[in-house]
Design a protein around this motif. Structure first.
Motif, short mmCIF file in Angstrom:
data_model
loop_
_atom_site.label_atom_id
_atom_site.label_comp_id
_atom_site.label_asym_id
_atom_site.label_seq_id
_atom_site.Cartn_x
_atom_site.Cartn_y
_atom_site.Cartn_z
N VAL A 127 -25.16 -43.70 -10.32
CA VAL A 127 -26.30 -44.10 -9.49
C VAL A 127 -26.63 -42.95 -8.54
CG1 VAL A 127 -27.17 -45.76 -7.82
CG2 VAL A 127 -25.65 -46.51 -9.65
N TRP A 128 -27.90 -42.55 -8.48
CA TRP A 128 -28.32 -41.39 -7.70
C TRP A 128 -29.54 -41.74 -6.85
CZ3 TRP A 128 -25.90 -36.49 -8.08
CH2 TRP A 128 -24.91 -36.40 -9.07
N LEU A 129 -29.59 -41.13 -5.67
CA LEU A 129 -30.76 -41.20 -4.80
C LEU A 129 -31.47 -39.84 -4.87
CD1 LEU A 129 -32.38 -42.64 -2.44
CD2 LEU A 129 -30.90 -41.34 -0.91
N PHE A 130 -32.77 -39.83 -5.13
CA PHE A 130 -33.54 -38.60 -5.21
C PHE A 130 -34.54 -38.59 -4.07
CE2 PHE A 130 -36.85 -35.93 -7.63
CZ PHE A 130 -36.30 -34.75 -7.14
N GLY A 184 -21.33 -51.80 3.46
CA GLY A 184 -19.96 -51.39 3.73
C GLY A 184 -19.60 -50.02 3.21
N ARG A 185 -20.49 -49.39 2.40
CA ARG A 185 -20.15 -48.09 1.81
C ARG A 185 -21.35 -47.15 1.87
NH1 ARG A 185 -18.74 -51.61 -1.79
NH2 ARG A 185 -20.12 -50.84 -3.42
N VAL A 232 -21.74 -46.73 -6.10
CA VAL A 232 -22.09 -48.14 -6.26
C VAL A 232 -22.25 -48.47 -7.74
CG1 VAL A 232 -23.25 -48.23 -4.03
CG2 VAL A 232 -24.56 -47.65 -6.06
N LYS A 233 -22.23 -49.77 -8.06
CA LYS A 233 -22.46 -50.22 -9.43
C LYS A 233 -22.74 -51.71 -9.42
CE LYS A 233 -20.50 -50.24 -14.08
NZ LYS A 233 -19.34 -49.91 -14.93
N SER A 241 -31.73 -54.08 -6.24
CA SER A 241 -30.52 -54.65 -6.82
C SER A 241 -30.28 -54.02 -8.19
CB SER A 241 -30.66 -56.17 -6.97
OG SER A 241 -29.53 -56.70 -7.64
N LEU A 242 -29.05 -53.54 -8.41
CA LEU A 242 -28.68 -52.91 -9.68
C LEU A 242 -27.99 -53.89 -10.62
CD1 LEU A 242 -27.26 -49.54 -8.30
CD2 LEU A 242 -29.60 -50.07 -9.01
#
Length: 337
Positions: free
Chosen positions: A251-254, A269-270, A286-287, A333-334
């Protein structure tokens, strides 16, 4: 207590990761079915679910430090009303009054709808949201450890992860060298030990090939040195600069912006810090859960700021903003099923 996973037909309405709720550093997620509170100081404690049928009143105000405040009155089983104060701390050059007002309006709307069907239904609040001892231990899974009360779980920083990776690489290198030396010593000792048995038999030609398998064994030590090359094994150097390609795993944020920015991103929490300039990828640990981000421009330009979430190479969320010095908040939500 509750769960950070969404149920069937449940969607995220709002999320905030930087709140003070009844003096507790917290995060909050508002869905179309409940309000979830997450204690940031005790990440292993399950979130507190608050159904809209238990929220009797919703009021707004300001704290003594001029931080916006949203106050809720929760109906409890003993007939009392438990106050719940949600403070929206304002960092320099940020304004969260509009955010507070949006939370108040949505909670009022959802509470009126829920209570119109079932009326007011009392619920029990648990520590730390009310006075009382925090549970001595919380078991979050069969394979997870028991966490004592008061334990603060904090993920390692980027520098700590780099130091760990360097230390692990150094330990592997030393282990490989020691193993190579042991193999060479064993082979050399075997050759020296068996050499006298072979020297008297120089005349028979059949005995001469026998030492050669012993002689050819030392080169086996050379491949053991090859694992030294994977020392640059730590691809944990995030952010990752990628002009075109999108990571195909994880999982990536761009973040795309023609300037500098700061913020946080992750799951309840993370959360991790997001600091950068220009177009950058940031990997998130995350997952299959709710992930959110809040990115703030470090300048007063009206340039377009874009935030995108990618899951296994596929974009699952995109949001944009042009407000000078503004903060862009988004979540998704993933969960796949």
């Amino acid at each position: 207590m509750g769960s950070p996973y969404l149920s069937t037909n449940e969607t995220i309405v709002l999320s905030a990761h930087d709140l003070i709720i009844n003096t507790v550093s917290a995060e909050a997620i508002l869905t179309n079915q409940r309000l979830m509170l997450v204690d940031r100081t005790h990440p292993r404690i399950l979130p507190q679910d608050i159904p809209f049928t238990a929220i009797e009143t919703v009021t707004i105000g300001d704290e003594s430090g001029n931080d916006p405040v949203l106050s809720l009155s929760i109906v409890t089983p003993d007939g009392t009303r438990q106050p719940l104060s949600m403070v929206f701390p304002q960092k320099p050059r940020t304004e969260r009054t509009a955010e507070r007002d949006e939370w108040a309006a949505r909670i009022r709307e959802l509470s009126i709808t829920a209570q119109g069907e079932t009326g007011v239904v009392a619920m029990e609040l648990s520590p730390p949201w009310v006075p009382g001892p925090i549970p001595e231990e919380v078991i979050t899974g069969e394979a997870e450890e028991v966490v004592p009360a008061g334990t603060r779980i904090k993920g390692p920083s980027l520098s700590e992860r780099r130091n760990r990776a360097a230390g692990a690489s150094k330990a592997r290198t030393i282990g490989i060298l020691v193993a190579a030396l042991l193999i060479i010593a064993v082979v050399a000792g075997a050759f020296i030990f068996y050499a006298p048995a072979f020297t008297p038999q120089t005349l028979p030609p059949a005995t001469t090939p026998q030492p050669t398998p012993q002689m050819t064994m030392p080169p086996t030590a050379e491949p053991t040195a090859e694992p030294l090359t994977p020392a640059p094994e730590a691809p944990e150097v995030t952010p990752t600069h990628m002009a075109s390609g999108v990571p195909q795993t994880g999982v990536w944020l761009f973040v795309k912006y023609d300037g500098s920015y700061t913020g946080t991103a992750g799951a309840p929490g993370r959360f991790r810090d997001v600091i950068g300039t220009g177009n950058q990828f940031f990997q998130l640990a995350v997952k299959d859960e709710i992930v959110s981000a809040a990115i703030t421009k470090n300048d007063n330009s009206g340039n377009l700021l874009t935030v995108e979430f990618y899951n296994e190479g596929e974009m699952v969320r995109s949001a944009t903003m042009t407000k000078p010095g503004g903060t862009l908040e988004t979540s998704v939500s993933l969960k796949t099923s």
